[in-house]
Design an enzyme around this catalytic site. Structure first.
Site, PDB file in Angstrom:
ATOM      1  N   SER A  55       0.852  -1.188   0.000  1.00  0.00           N
ATOM      2  CA  SER A  55       0.000   0.000   0.000  1.00  0.00           C
ATOM      3  C   SER A  55       0.886   1.235   0.000  1.00  0.00           C
ATOM      4  CB  SER A  55      -0.885  -0.003   1.248  1.00  0.00           C
ATOM      5  OG  SER A  55      -1.531   1.239   1.444  1.00  0.00           O
ATOM      6  N   TYR A  70      -3.555  -0.605  10.011  1.00  0.00           N
ATOM      7  CA  TYR A  70      -3.359  -0.908   8.588  1.00  0.00           C
ATOM      8  C   TYR A  70      -1.970  -0.469   8.124  1.00  0.00           C
ATOM      9  CZ  TYR A  70      -4.327  -0.878   3.534  1.00  0.00           C
ATOM     10  OH  TYR A  70      -4.277  -1.084   2.183  1.00  0.00           O
TER      11      TYR A  70
END
Length: 266
Positions: free
Chosen positions: A144, A157
């Site tokens: 990510s 996350y």
């Protein structure tokens, strides 16, 4: 082109029932790979087969929990016996909880870490011995932009994806000598069910993405297919430990405006 041909390869895409995972699985299938997907919801697994079939793809779908070693052992054992040993692993299964640190329960933090970071460790560890014995393989970890940046309310996350970036590097350091290429893909802001709530016109984050992404749009899951095929194919045989960002140029353009860090302002 022959260097991108995946004919005869078995690919496992975790979390391949929708969104990014499904788009990557379909791209690998169109390049010739035999596709296996996993999920934890039997009904969703069954329903997603229709989408694959509509694209002419005969997908092998199996339910198992990627955070539990015994379930991973069972699931991949079935794949090996019914389809074949895994040549290409895409560690895509993931989750996000948008909660400020002070409001986040420890068990929720741990759950995100388990799914987004520990699971790729478990699944990779299960398939790699077979890759070594057969002379090579490919692992693609879905990372990510949060692998390198922080942002408000995504502490678990970002911690997991930052860890996955370094896990990718460490896998490379240990397994590259066995002709296994381990790389990551770092999606930008992609239009999926996970981002639907923040893609509404007028939402501050939607405005941020639209104004700061040089491509001028959210990404589509299909935008990740080419990168996945490249990293799964012999075209990337000397690419290892790399994180390939597919982000419409947003990382080139993110930063400060009038002294304000945009990443931390939303």
């Amino acid at each position: 082109m022959k260097m991108f041909d995946l004919t005869g390869k078995v690919a496992l895409v975790t979390g391949g029932t929708r969104g990014i995972g499904m788009a990557i699985a379909k791209a690998l299938a169109h390049a010739g790979a035999r596709i296996c997907i996993n999920g934890h919801d039997e009904d969703r697994l069954e329903a997603c087969k229709k989408s694959y079939a509509a694209d002419g793809i005969d997908v092998f779908a199996i339910a198992f929990d990627v955070t539990k070693e015994e379930e991973v052992e069972r699931g991949i054992g079935i794949i090996e016996s019914e389809v074949g040993p895994v040549d290409i692993l895409v560690n895509n299964a993931g989750m996000i909880k948008r909660v400020p640190i002070l409001d986040m329960a420890v068990e929720d933090f741990r759950q995100v870490i388990d799914v987004d970071l520990v699971a790729p460790f478990i699944v990779s560890k299960r398939v790699v011995p077979s890759m070594i014995s057969r002379g090579g393989g490919k692992i693609i970890n879905i990372c990510s932009m949060m692998s390198i940046y922080g942002r408000n309310s995504v502490s678990a996350y970002a911690s997991a994806k930052g860890g996955l970036k370094l896990l990718t590097a460490n896998m490379c350091c240990e397994w590259a000598k066995h002709n296994i290429q381990i790389n990551g893909i770092g999606p930008g802001y992609i239009a999926t069910a996970q981002t639907e709530a923040i893609r509404v016109n007028g939402h501050p984050f939607n405005n941020l993405v639209m104004t700061r992404t040089p491509a001028g749009r959210w990404g589509d899951p299909e935008d990740l297919g080419g990168a996945a095929v490249f990293l799964a194919s012999s075209a990337s045989n000397y690419v290892n430990g790399h994180l390939l960002y597919v982000d419409g140029g947003i990382l080139a353009n993110f930063g400060y405006v009038e002294g304000e860090n945009l990443l931390n302002s939303i």
